[in-house]
Design a protein around this motif. Structure first.
Motif, PDB file in Angstrom:
ATOM      1  N   GLY A  35       0.863  -1.097  -0.140  1.00 27.55           N
ATOM      2  CA  GLY A  35      -0.036  -0.131   0.076  1.00 27.55           C
ATOM      3  C   GLY A  35       0.855   1.237   0.265  1.00 27.55           C
ATOM      4  O   GLY A  35       2.298   1.058  -0.077  1.00 27.55           O
ATOM      5  N   GLU A  36       0.248   2.437   0.202  1.00 23.19           N
ATOM      6  CA  GLU A  36       0.900   3.751   0.100  1.00 23.19           C
ATOM      7  C   GLU A  36       1.086   4.356   1.336  1.00 23.19           C
ATOM      8  O   GLU A  36       1.716   5.255   1.468  1.00 23.19           O
ATOM      9  N   THR A  37       0.188   3.889   2.310  1.00 19.15           N
ATOM     10  CA  THR A  37       0.414   4.454   3.670  1.00 19.15           C
ATOM     11  C   THR A  37       1.212   3.788   4.734  1.00 19.15           C
ATOM     12  O   THR A  37       1.304   2.744   4.705  1.00 19.15           O
ATOM     13  N   SER A  38       1.696   4.748   5.446  1.00 19.44           N
ATOM     14  CA  SER A  38       2.559   4.216   6.353  1.00 19.44           C
ATOM     15  C   SER A  38       2.115   3.608   7.591  1.00 19.44           C
ATOM     16  O   SER A  38       0.898   3.743   7.902  1.00 19.44           O
ATOM     17  N   LEU A  39       2.776   2.540   8.191  1.00 19.13           N
ATOM     18  CA  LEU A  39       1.756   1.779   9.184  1.00 19.13           C
ATOM     19  C   LEU A  39       1.091   2.356  10.333  1.00 19.13           C
ATOM     20  O   LEU A  39       0.076   2.241  10.428  1.00 19.13           O
ATOM     21  N   PHE A  40       1.703   3.482  10.871  1.00 19.98           N
ATOM     22  CA  PHE A  40       1.066   4.133  11.985  1.00 19.98           C
ATOM     23  C   PHE A  40      -0.087   5.104  11.692  1.00 19.98           C
ATOM     24  O   PHE A  40      -0.757   5.395  12.352  1.00 19.98           O
ATOM     25  N   ASP A  41      -0.111   5.271  10.098  1.00 18.18           N
ATOM     26  CA  ASP A  41      -1.266   6.115   9.821  1.00 18.18           C
ATOM     27  C   ASP A  41      -2.238   4.977   9.562  1.00 18.18           C
ATOM     28  O   ASP A  41      -3.535   4.964   9.408  1.00 18.18           O
ATOM     29  N   LEU A  42      -1.703   3.749   8.755  1.00 17.08           N
ATOM     30  CA  LEU A  42      -2.739   2.919   8.191  1.00 17.08           C
ATOM     31  C   LEU A  42      -3.506   2.293   9.319  1.00 17.08           C
ATOM     32  O   LEU A  42      -4.745   2.136   9.211  1.00 17.08           O
ATOM     33  N   LEU A  43      -2.779   1.739  10.445  1.00 17.05           N
ATOM     34  CA  LEU A  43      -3.664   1.115  11.407  1.00 17.05           C
ATOM     35  C   LEU A  43      -4.826   1.856  11.890  1.00 17.05           C
ATOM     36  O   LEU A  43      -6.204   1.101  12.082  1.00 17.05           O
ATOM     37  N   PRO A  44      -4.758   2.989  12.383  1.00 17.15           N
ATOM     38  CA  PRO A  44      -5.974   3.798  12.760  1.00 17.15           C
ATOM     39  C   PRO A  44      -7.067   3.819  11.747  1.00 17.15           C
ATOM     40  O   PRO A  44      -8.313   3.803  12.085  1.00 17.15           O
ATOM     41  N   ALA A  45      -6.679   4.174  10.310  1.00 23.91           N
ATOM     42  CA  ALA A  45      -7.423   4.273   9.255  1.00 23.91           C
ATOM     43  C   ALA A  45      -8.305   3.019   9.023  1.00 23.91           C
ATOM     44  O   ALA A  45      -9.465   3.095   8.798  1.00 23.91           O
ATOM     45  N   LEU A  46      -7.692   1.850   9.228  1.00 23.42           N
ATOM     46  CA  LEU A  46      -8.062   0.556   9.188  1.00 23.42           C
ATOM     47  C   LEU A  46      -9.289   0.347  10.026  1.00 23.42           C
ATOM     48  O   LEU A  46     -10.682  -0.041   9.849  1.00 23.42           O
ATOM     49  N   ARG A  47      -9.044   0.811  11.474  1.00 24.76           N
ATOM     50  CA  ARG A  47     -10.051   0.804  12.451  1.00 24.76           C
ATOM     51  C   ARG A  47     -11.232   1.595  12.224  1.00 24.76           C
ATOM     52  O   ARG A  47     -12.247   1.217  12.338  1.00 24.76           O
ATOM     53  N   ASP A  48     -10.825   2.789  11.816  1.00 25.99           N
ATOM     54  CA  ASP A  48     -11.939   3.719  11.494  1.00 25.99           C
ATOM     55  C   ASP A  48     -12.904   3.142  10.233  1.00 25.99           C
ATOM     56  O   ASP A  48     -13.999   3.336  10.255  1.00 25.99           O
ATOM     57  N   ALA A  49     -12.229   2.456   9.154  1.00 24.34           N
ATOM     58  CA  ALA A  49     -12.957   1.895   8.095  1.00 24.34           C
ATOM     59  C   ALA A  49     -13.865   0.898   8.553  1.00 24.34           C
ATOM     60  O   ALA A  49     -14.922   0.462   7.943  1.00 24.34           O
ATOM     61  N   MET A  50     -13.530   0.069   9.792  1.00 21.16           N
ATOM     62  CA  MET A  50     -14.291  -0.828  10.212  1.00 21.16           C
ATOM     63  C   MET A  50     -15.493  -0.316  11.403  1.00 21.16           C
ATOM     64  O   MET A  50     -16.202  -0.965  12.162  1.00 21.16           O
ATOM     65  N   GLY A  51     -15.564   1.112  11.335  1.00 21.91           N
ATOM     66  CA  GLY A  51     -16.562   1.903  12.021  1.00 21.91           C
ATOM     67  C   GLY A  51     -16.058   1.458  13.527  1.00 21.91           C
ATOM     68  O   GLY A  51     -16.807   1.616  14.699  1.00 21.91           O
ATOM     69  N   GLY A  52     -14.760   1.671  13.775  1.00 21.71           N
ATOM     70  CA  GLY A  52     -14.186   1.649  15.319  1.00 21.71           C
ATOM     71  C   GLY A  52     -14.380   0.273  15.953  1.00 21.71           C
ATOM     72  O   GLY A  52     -13.995  -0.063  17.098  1.00 21.71           O
ATOM     73  N   GLN A  53     -14.743  -0.772  14.957  1.00 19.64           N
ATOM     74  CA  GLN A  53     -15.129  -2.130  15.739  1.00 19.64           C
ATOM     75  C   GLN A  53     -13.695  -2.811  15.214  1.00 19.64           C
ATOM     76  O   GLN A  53     -13.056  -2.476  14.331  1.00 19.64           O
ATOM     77  N   GLY A  54     -13.677  -4.241  15.844  1.00 18.22           N
ATOM     78  CA  GLY A  54     -13.044  -5.222  15.247  1.00 18.22           C
ATOM     79  C   GLY A  54     -11.602  -5.492  15.670  1.00 18.22           C
ATOM     80  O   GLY A  54     -11.041  -4.517  16.402  1.00 18.22           O
ATOM     81  N   THR A  55     -10.998  -6.493  15.596  1.00 17.04           N
ATOM     82  CA  THR A  55      -9.481  -6.713  15.864  1.00 17.04           C
ATOM     83  C   THR A  55      -8.326  -6.176  14.945  1.00 17.04           C
ATOM     84  O   THR A  55      -8.814  -6.686  13.770  1.00 17.04           O
ATOM     85  N   LEU A  56      -7.332  -5.501  15.149  1.00 20.31           N
ATOM     86  CA  LEU A  56      -6.342  -5.153  14.295  1.00 20.31           C
ATOM     87  C   LEU A  56      -5.101  -6.155  14.577  1.00 20.31           C
ATOM     88  O   LEU A  56      -4.901  -6.293  16.004  1.00 20.31           O
ATOM     89  N   PHE A  57      -4.401  -6.632  13.553  1.00 18.05           N
ATOM     90  CA  PHE A  57      -3.157  -7.265  13.750  1.00 18.05           C
ATOM     91  C   PHE A  57      -2.274  -6.690  13.043  1.00 18.05           C
ATOM     92  O   PHE A  57      -2.405  -6.174  11.714  1.00 18.05           O
ATOM     93  N   ALA A  58      -0.867  -6.539  13.607  1.00 13.78           N
ATOM     94  CA  ALA A  58       0.375  -5.920  12.660  1.00 13.78           C
ATOM     95  C   ALA A  58       1.444  -6.548  13.318  1.00 13.78           C
ATOM     96  O   ALA A  58       1.497  -7.044  14.628  1.00 13.78           O
ATOM     97  N   GLN A  59       2.651  -6.820  12.510  1.00 15.31           N
ATOM     98  CA  GLN A  59       3.592  -7.714  12.572  1.00 15.31           C
ATOM     99  C   GLN A  59       4.993  -7.275  13.238  1.00 15.31           C
ATOM    100  O   GLN A  59       5.106  -5.937  12.849  1.00 15.31           O
TER     101      GLN A  59
END
Ligand code: G3P
Length: 220
Positions: A35-59
Motif C-alpha cells: 500500500g501507500e500508507t505508512s503503518l502508523f497511519d494505516l492502522l487507525p485508518a483501518l479501524r475507522d474503516a471498520m467503524g471503530g470495531q474489530g480486531t487489528l493485527f500488525a507484525q
C-alpha cells in the motif's frame, strides 16, 4: 467462526464492512509495503474503516528477541488493543513468551506446520495463523495442516484461536471452513469472489424484470 480481511486497502475495508460484519483486519509487512500508507497511519485508518470495531493485527519487523519485543510495545503504544503478529521461529517463540508475561496479546504467524504453530500457542500466543496456499505451494496440504492445528487447539487449548491465512481462492477458504476451522483471514479479491458469481446477479435481474412486467414496479 470469525472472518477477517487480510489487507491494507482502507477503501476495501470500508466497502466490505458496510455489507458484512468483519471480525477485524490482519496485516503483515508485505501487505503494508503493497500500500501507500505508512503503518502508523494505516492502522487507525483501518479501524475507522471498520467503524471503530474489530480486531487489528500488525507484525513485528525486527529479527532479534529484544527488537521484536520493542516493535511489539511500539505497536501497542500507538494502536490500542492491537494484536502483535510474531513469526514462530526460535527467537519469535521467546518473544511470544516474554510478551505474554507482559500481557501483550500475540498471533503466532509464518506457520507451515501444525506442531510448529501449536508451539507458538503453548508459548502464549492467543491466535495462530497457518499459511494455507504457501503450504500447498511447497507440496504440502494446507487444509490438512489447518485441520490438524484446529484439532490440537480444540483438544488442548480451546480458548486459543486459529486464523487461517494465505488464501488464493474461495475454494481453499471453503475447504478450511468445512473442516471446522474457527477463523480465516481473506484477501479482498477472495472475499469478493464469494459474492460475484454472475449467475447470482442474473437470477436477481430475472426476479426484478418478471415483477416489473407483471406489476409495472420494482418493489412490493
Ligand atoms: O498475513 C499472512 C498471510 O496471509 C500471507 O499471505 O498471500 O503472502 O501467502 P500470502
Amino acid at each position: 467462526m470469525k472472518l477477517y480481511l487480510d489487507t491494507s486497502d482502507i477503501q476495501a475495508v470500508k466497502r466490505i464492512s458496510a455489507i458484512f460484519p468483519v471480525s477485524g483486519v490482519t496485516t503483515n509487512p508485505l501487505i503494508v509495503c503493497a500500500g501507500e500508507t505508512s503503518l502508523f497511519d494505516l492502522l487507525p485508518a483501518l479501524r475507522d474503516a471498520m467503524g471503530g470495531q474489530g480486531t487489528l493485527f500488525a507484525q513485528v519487523i525486527s529479527n532479534t528477541v529484544e527488537g521484536m519485543i520493542e516493535d511489539a510495545l511500539k505497536l501497542r503504544e500507538r494502536v490500542e488493543n492491537l494484536v502483535v503478529k510474531v513469526p514462530v521461529t526460535p527467537k519469535g517463540l521467546q518473544a511470544i513468551k516474554e510478551l505474554t508475561k507482559q500481557g501483550v496479546p500475540t498471533l503466532a504467524t509464518a506457520v507451515y506446520g501444525a506442531a510448529q504453530g501449536f508451539l507458538g500457542v503453548l508459548a502464549g500466543a492467543q491466535y495462530v495463523s497457518p499459511y494455507v496456499s504457501r503450504i500447498d505451494a511447497q507440496g504440502g496440504d494446507g487444509p490438512a495442516t489447518v485441520s490438524e492445528l484446529q484439532c490440537l487447539l480444540s483438544t488442548h487449548a480451546p480458548e486459543k484461536e486459529l486464523v487461517a491465512a494465505s488464501f488464493k481462492s474461495p475454494r481453499q477458504a471453503l475447504e478450511c471452513m468445512l473442516i471446522g476451522c474457527k477463523g480465516i483471514t481473506l484477501p479482498v479479491n477472495v472475499f469478493d469472489m464469494f459474492i460475484s458469481d454472475p449467475a447470482v446477479f442474473a437470477a436477481v435481474d430475472q426476479f426484478e424484470s418478471a415483477w416489473q412486467k407483471k406489476f409495472n414496479k420494482t418493489c412490493l
